[in-house]
Structures are given as structure tokens and as C-alpha cells.
Write a protein that holds these residues in place. Structure first.
Motif, mmCIF file in Angstrom:
data_model
loop_
_atom_site.group_PDB
_atom_site.id
_atom_site.type_symbol
_atom_site.label_atom_id
_atom_site.label_comp_id
_atom_site.label_asym_id
_atom_site.label_seq_id
_atom_site.Cartn_x
_atom_site.Cartn_y
_atom_site.Cartn_z
ATOM 1 N N THR A 172 0.799 -1.230 0.000
ATOM 2 C CA THR A 172 0.000 0.000 0.000
ATOM 3 C C THR A 172 0.830 1.277 0.000
ATOM 4 O OG1 THR A 172 -0.132 -0.170 2.409
ATOM 5 C CG2 THR A 172 -1.951 -1.114 1.130
ATOM 6 N N GLY A 173 2.114 1.175 0.349
ATOM 7 C CA GLY A 173 2.922 2.391 0.452
ATOM 8 C C GLY A 173 3.647 2.758 -0.818
ATOM 9 N N TYR A 174 3.509 1.935 -1.848
ATOM 10 C CA TYR A 174 4.187 2.178 -3.122
ATOM 11 C C TYR A 174 3.244 1.725 -4.225
ATOM 12 C CZ TYR A 174 7.964 2.171 -6.608
ATOM 13 O OH TYR A 174 8.761 2.423 -7.711
ATOM 14 N N LYS A 175 3.175 2.465 -5.298
ATOM 15 C CA LYS A 175 2.214 2.195 -6.366
ATOM 16 C C LYS A 175 2.425 0.795 -6.946
ATOM 17 C CE LYS A 175 0.304 4.286 -10.569
ATOM 18 N NZ LYS A 175 -1.061 4.373 -10.010
ATOM 19 N N ILE A 176 1.335 0.024 -7.045
ATOM 20 C CA ILE A 176 1.439 -1.339 -7.559
ATOM 21 C C ILE A 176 1.339 -1.344 -9.087
ATOM 22 C CG2 ILE A 176 0.532 -2.353 -5.443
ATOM 23 C CD1 ILE A 176 -2.154 -2.743 -6.859
ATOM 24 N N ALA A 177 1.569 -2.510 -9.695
ATOM 25 C CA ALA A 177 1.531 -2.644 -11.152
ATOM 26 C C ALA A 177 0.173 -2.196 -11.691
ATOM 27 C CB ALA A 177 1.802 -4.092 -11.536
ATOM 28 N N PRO A 178 0.152 -1.425 -12.790
ATOM 29 C CA PRO A 178 -1.104 -0.833 -13.287
ATOM 30 C C PRO A 178 -2.217 -1.848 -13.544
ATOM 31 C CG PRO A 178 0.784 0.115 -14.416
ATOM 32 C CD PRO A 178 1.317 -1.002 -13.575
ATOM 33 N N MET A 179 -1.885 -2.963 -14.174
ATOM 34 C CA MET A 179 -2.919 -3.952 -14.494
ATOM 35 C C MET A 179 -3.511 -4.560 -13.229
ATOM 36 S SD MET A 179 -2.574 -7.120 -17.149
ATOM 37 C CE MET A 179 -3.938 -8.242 -17.458
ATOM 38 N N VAL A 180 -2.672 -4.809 -12.236
ATOM 39 C CA VAL A 180 -3.151 -5.363 -10.969
ATOM 40 C C VAL A 180 -4.044 -4.352 -10.256
ATOM 41 C CG1 VAL A 180 -2.469 -6.323 -8.737
ATOM 42 C CG2 VAL A 180 -1.098 -6.800 -10.770
#
Length: 714
Positions: A461-469
Motif C-alpha cells: 500500500t505504500g508504493y504504487k502497484i503494477a497498473p494492471m493489478v
């Protein structure tokens, strides 16, 4: 070169240290360690340990399949290593009907020895210092990328100059965080065959419960043989190959061990981080390792429920599960140990002292911003470290997480090739498909992927996850089961039939548009990406860490004087050494374990603590042959205080005469911080007593012909 070596020696003499700490280069043994080793019980000359002019101990030590260590123990190339090091090869050769992992295997003769598809051993030939040469190509104005490019160019020249037209593999490695460089010359042998392995109930006795624990009762060994052509040169597998006649092999001692006996280990320790800054330790303890532990456990749980249902599926995932479980427990142990001993706090105090020295006028230009830049980098990447470890565990435990990087790329290349090239590629593509599905069970893969995607999406939650996910999670409340099921139904990568059908009518767009390929590509691309700010901080960190190590050595504040492990051959020495008395161990001194202690752990039918009936019968009769200790018990494992880490698995434990007394296979969880800081009070190496190894081969397995091959010292 002489100046570099002289500085190294002077620095060491100024800082006396315990002899059992350190992973040492063999080429410096005579100057740095030999006198201490003699005082402790070594009876060999330095030249008998390492020589480039005649045979020595180093010629009997091999790197095993790139990740473990092994030793040559006969004139006919017989190899000893750990059971867990040979695990992949044994699993590959096993079937549900002929399960060598479960039941063991012993070749009755040379013709019965079995060749796994991919297995090699690497012999160490020589090493030398090229620090001056490489450093002369660098300057302080270079960015880290420019520096790396210049180093790579010079390394390519050094490797070409020393490989003798491809006869040898040459590897140039950096040490002390890029302040020194050495090259290593190796020779690889790829025809390596399985000779013998005990059943899993012996080789993995104690399972995950006993992993990293003492007292231990595990027969963690397996045996192989190296083959060569008739002239002793490396050769691809052929029935015309003959057993390798090694330059040196280890004699095997039946004398046993006593408290304070000298013990040395030669091997290929994989990675230590003893120079790691405080911020790095803090990042691992609070961000990276907790994510690693949780991600690994998620993968293991979803493998295990299918492994328990079917023997074939168990073999499919045996190796991946064992590797994941090993590091899962290791990382939790690291969290506990580093927290308990306040390692980050100790390092921070050292760095505060260094920072004062660094900001003196005469030092400030080079070292003044070192600590600031290091701490800035960790502050910017703490959340990314958590994110990356959740994602990496997804990629490590799911066979489909990395499909875009492996098979997917091969399929793209196949589709884009012309008809002639495709015809040449097709047989290898078919083989690749068949090999892939030997380790893939689709229902398990669906559950692993869905569970890991859920964990990644909800915990990073503290770092942007992969766009598709992110998009899929938002649309499905982070429940990925429906999407994963649909993706597998549509994907050509979900069955060997679909993949082979593609080979008949290839289309690159079908690959790149495949739902599992698209997801994998999104994950891999995101993991590799970093912002410009992080890229700059990483560049500054690289220079700062290098200057920290350099400054600590120049200022004589360095807490250690040896380089971190990096899968190069090292020697560590110490003694047989007990831990405090433990009521769980029936031994008189808590530096060894006995077969009676093992029998007390026995649980019929238990996955971790079952034992073969024949072993139980032999123990009941006290049929120990010549392998019993003089006190009458049958030894299993013993402890030394050698300084080892992952990669040392399978390393020989040698007495002062260079005779084999055991095989290193584990460490104790109390000292799990050992990769970062050595604890002389707690750190122990857990070894299989060579007498137990020989007893299993001879008395249990009835393979005395294998023991007869060795040189036994009574």
C-alpha cells in the motif's frame, strides 16, 4: 598490486580478531591466517591448501550446480554434497512409480549411475588481483552507470585474456563494495551423474520443523560422480565418457570429533552483507523481510494443499517448495535475530563516529556526504522494498508470474522467425514445452497466482502497484480468482496442447495479447521501473556505499577486515564447539547428536519425523560396524563455530590433516543475523558426521562398494 596487498595486511594486523570469524581468500592464507590456524591445530602447509603449481586441497572442492559446494572423495571423481543440494536432480530423475526422493537410490555399478538433464560442477583453477588495472580506468567524475560500463569493458578484456580460447570460465568480481577486483579461473564439467541418495526420511529428517534448529539429526547428503572424456577434459554426456581422475581428492577420517578440535571449511559462500549500513538493516527488518516471509508462506500454503493430494504433484513442486520454505524460515529468523541484538543501532553508532571523521576538513571532499546520501536512499526506498518483496515472492512461487520473460519471449521469437528458422527451432520449442509442464499443475498454479495477486494488491500500500493489478483489483474488490480462472481458460500457455498447436500456426500478436503473458509482462515491467528521483538516489548511494567502505578501511574504523561473500571460494576455520546444555539433546556434550536421540523424535508415518524400518532395525541391534564412536553411540550431526552462509551447503568439514570429518549443511537460528553480523558466542555450523554418512551407505543401503572407493583413515 603489491601496495594493495600490503595495505590489506597492515590493516588486518592492526585489528586482532577471533580466528573463527571471516571468509578468507585462499591466495592470502599464508600471509594472513596460517600462523593462527597452526596454533589451533592445522598440520598442513599453506601450499597444501592452495597452490597453482601442484595439487592441493582447493582441487578437491567444487561449486555444485552454481549454488552449493561439494567435494571429491575418490580417485574416480566421486562427489559428496548435501541432499538438499542434489534435490532438484533427484526429483527430476524420480517418478511416482520410481520415487528416488522418497525411497532413496544407490547405483550398483557405474552403468547404473543416472544423468540428470542439467547439472555441472565447477573446479577452481586460480585467482589474481586486478584492482590496480581496473581502478586505473575509473575516475570520480563518472556516474555509476559510466563506471559500470568502464568496469565491464575491462572485465571483458581480462576474461578473454585468461580463458585460453574457451577452455576456462573466467569471472572478475568486485570486493569491498567496488574498491578491489580479482579474477577467478574455473573449469566446468557438465557430465555429472547421480550415484546415491538416502531416502527423504533420512536426508530431510526433521523437515521444516528442525530446519535451522539444534539439536539436529539429519543425514543431509547425496552422492554424484563427475565424468570426462578419455583425456580428462570436460565433455557433454556420452556413454564413452569415463570417471574423472581428479588432481586431488579428500581422505575420509573415522576418528570422530571432540570439543575444541580444529575444523576448517572450504566452500562457495553465496552472499553476506557484513558491510551493510544501518539503514539497510532497518529496511530489511521492518519492510523487506516481513513481506518476503508473508509472500513465501502464501506460495507454500497453496503448493502444499495440492502436494498432499498426489505423489506426482508432490514431485512437481518438491524443489520449489523446499527452496521457498528454507528462505521463509531464514528470513523470519533474520528479523528476530537482528531485532533482538539491535544490529541496526550498533551500525548507526559506528556510522555516527565515521561521519565525524568524514567531515573533518581533510576528508570532507570525498567522504562528507556519504552517510547523508546513504540514509536518503533508504528513506526513499523503504516502501518500495516492501512492495518489491511481495511482488518477487509472487514471481518466485508462480510459474506464470515470469512467463513473459521466459517461454513467452521464446514464442515471440519463434513467431517472428522465417519458415526455415522455425523448422530448426521447433524441436527445442517442443522440448521446452514438455519440460515446463513437468513442474506445472494448473489447479495449483491458479490458486498460487490468485492468492499472491490478492496479497500483493492489498499489502503493497505504500508504493504504487503494477497498473494492471491495480485496475483488476479495483474492479473485483481485490478478489482475483475469477480473473485468473478466465485467464487460464483463454491462455495458450495453460496447456501443452495449445502451445504445440501454436507452433503450427504462429502469430506474434497471439503471444503479446495472451492474458497470462500480458499480466506477467505488466508485473515484470513494473518491478524493473523506477522514478528519476530514485534512480538518482540509487546512483548517489552506489558511490556513497563504496566510499563508506573505503573510508572505514582508511580510517581504521572498519568493524571487519575481510570481503563479503559473493560465491567465490573461501576458507573459514574454527573449532568443534558446543552450545549450552540442552535437555532436548541426549548427548553428554551439546556439540553432537546420536542415533538414540533421532529415534526419540521418530513418529511413524509423519512427513517430517518418520524413519525407514531398516534403519530402526539396525539401531535396535546396535549394528553400527566400524562407524560407531569409541564411546559406543552412533553419531549423526556435530557443531563447529565456522563462519559460513548459504552456498556453503555441502562444504567439506576438514580436520587439521585435511581429512574429511563432516559435511556442512545448516546454521542455528539463534545466530540467524550471521549474514550481517558475526556473533562469536552463538554462531554455529551444523554438520553431518561423516561416520553417519558412511554408515548409511554401507550398513543401511548395502552399498559398501561405494565406501570401498574412498580412502578411509581409521
Amino acid at each position: 598490486m603489491k601496495k594493495i596487498i600490503l595495505f590489506f595486511l597492515l590493516a588486518l594486523s592492526a585489528f586482532p580478531m577471533r580466528a573463527d570469524e571471516g571468509m578468507w581468500f585462499l591466495m592470502f592464507i599464508e600471509r594472513l591466517n596460517h600462523r593462527d590456524m597452526e596454533k589451533m591445530g592445522l598440520q598442513l602447509t599453506a601450499d597444501e591448501i592452495y597452490s597453482i603449481n601442484h595439487h592441493s586441497l582447493k582441487d578437491a572442492i567444487v561449486q555444485f550446480n552454481g549454488g552449493c559446494t561439494a567435494e571429491i572423495v575418490s580417485k574416480d571423481g566421486l562427489v559428496l554434497t548435501n541432499h538438499h543440494c542434489g534435490y532438484d536432480a533427484i526429483a527430476e530423475l524420480s517418478t511416482a512409480e520410481q520415487n528416488y526422493l522418497k525411497n532413496g537410490f544407490w547405483a550398483k555399478d557405474r552403468k547404473s549411475e543416472m544423468k540428470p538433464s542439467s547439472l555441472f560442477v565447477r573446479f577452481f583453477v586460480r585467482m589474481d588481483d586486478v584492482s590496480k588495472r581496473i581502478l586505473s580506468k575509473l575516475n570520480d567524475k563518472m556516474t555509476e552507470a559510466e563506471r559500470d560500463k568502464a568496469i565491464a569493458a575491462e572485465i571483458a578484456l581480462i576474461e578473454k585474456e585468461n580463458n585460453e580460447g574457451g577452455k576456462y570460465t573466467v569471472s572478475v568480481r568486485s570486493f569491498f563494495q567496488g574498491n578491489e577486483f580479482y579474477y577467478f579461473v574455473y573449469q566446468d564439467y557438465k557430465d555429472v551423474r547421480l550415484v546415491g541418495t538416502p531416502p527423504e526420511s533420512v536426508g530431510k529428517f526433521g523437515g521444516d520443523t528442525d530446519n535451522w534448529e539444534w539439536p539436529r539429526h539429519t543425514g543431509d547428503f547425496s552422492m554424484f560422480r563427475v565424468y570426462a572424456d578419455k583425456d580428462g577434459n570436460p565433455a557433454d554426456y556420452s556413454d564413452k565418457n569415463v570417471p574423472l581422475q581428479p588432481k586431488h581428492y579428500l581422505p575420509v577420517s573415522l576418528k570422530g570429533v571432540q570439543e575444541n578440535d580444529f575444523a576448517m571449511i572450504l566452500g562457495y559462500p553465496g552472499r553476506t552483507n557484513r558491510w551493510m549500513p544501518a539503514g539497510g538493516i532497518e529496511q530489511n527488518v521492518k519492510f523487506a523481510y516481513p513481506a518476503w516471509v508473508e509472500g513465501a508462506k502464501t506460495g507454500m500454503d497453496n503448493m502444499k494443499k495440492y502436494m498432499d493430494q498426489d505423489a506426482t504433484i508432490r514431485l512437481m513442486y518438491a524443489s520449489k517448495y523446499a527452496s521457498t520454505a528454507n528462505y521463509w524460515k531464514n528470513r523470519q529468523g533474520m528479523i528476530d535475530a537482528l531485532s533482538k541484538f539491535g544490529t541496526a543501532k550498533t551500525k548507526a553508532a559506528q556510522e555516527a563516529k565515521f561521519d565525524k571523521w568524514a567531515n573533518k576538513p581533510e576528508n570532507k571532499a570525498k567522504y562528507g556526504n556519504v552517510i547523508t546520501n546513504i540514509n536518503k536512499f533508504y528513506g526513499m526506498t523503504n516502501e518500495k522494498a516492501r512492495h518489491d518483496n511481495y511482488l518477487q515472492q509472487l514471481l518466485r512461487t508462480s510459474s506464470y508470474g515470469t512467463i513473459a520473460r521466459g517461454i513467452g519471449k521464446q514464442f515471440e521469437a519463434y513467431a517472428k522467425a522465417d519458415a526455415k528458422d522455425r523448422a530448426e527451432m521447433k524441436p527445442d520449442m517442443v522440448l521446452m514445452i514438455d519440460e515446463f509442464f513437468k513442474e506445472v499443475y494448473i489447479p495449483a498454479e491458479k490458486d498460487i497466482l490468485a492468492a499472491q495477486l490478492h496479497l500483493y494488491a492489498t499489502k503493497s500500500t505504500g508504493y504504487k502497484i503494477a497498473p494492471m493489478v491495480e485496475t483488476l483489483g479495483a474492479a473485483n474488490n481485490n478478489d482475483f480468482k475469477t480473473y485468473v480462472t478466465s485467464a487460464f481458460e483463454l491462455s495458450m500457455f495453460s496447456s501443452p496442447e495449445r502451445m504445440k498447436a501454436f507452433l503450427e500456426v504462429p502469430n506474434a500478436a497471439m503471444v503479446t495479447g495472451d492474458p497470462l503473458y500480458t499480466l506477467s509482462n505488466d508485473l515484470l515491467t513494473h518491478l524493473a521501473a523506477k522514478s528519476d528521483d530514485i534512480a538518482k538516489a540509487q546512483n548517489d548511494y552506489g558511490a556513497a556505499f563504496r566510499n563508506l567502505v573505503d573510508g572505514l578501511r582508511v580510517s581504521k574504523m572498519a568493524p571487519i577486515k575481510y570481503p563479503d561473500a559473493n560465491s567465490t571460494l573461501r576458507l573459514t576455520y574454527g573449532k568443534v564447539r558446543a552450545l549450552p546444555a540442552d535437555k532436548r539433546n541426549d548427548a553428554k556434550i551439546n556439540n553432537y547428536t546420536t542415533m538414540e536421540g533421532m529415534i526419540k523424535k521418530y513418529k511413524a508415518g509423519d512427513e517430517e519425523f518418520d524413519l525407514p524400518a531398516r534403519l530402526m532395525e539396525l539401531n535396535k541391534k546396535k549394528d553400527y560396524g566400524q562407524y560407531a564412536d569409541k564411546a559406543g553411540y552412533m553419531p549423526i550431526n556435530f557443531l563447529t563455530d565456522n563462519d559460513i552462509t548459504g552456498g556453503n551447503s555441502g562444504s567439506p568439514v576438514l580436520n587439521g590433516k585435511g581429512e574429511l570429518i563432516g559435511i556442512a549443511f545448516d546454521g542455528n537460528i539463534e545466530a540467524m543475523a550471521g549474514d550481517v553480523i558475526f556473533d562469536p558466542k552463538l554462531q554455529r555450523t551444523i554438520n553431518v558426521d561423516i561416520r553417519y554418512v558412511l554408515w548409511i551407505i554401507d550398513k543401511y543401503a548395502g552399498a559398501k562398494h561405494i565406501v570401498d572407493e574412498m580412502t578411509i583413515v581409521k
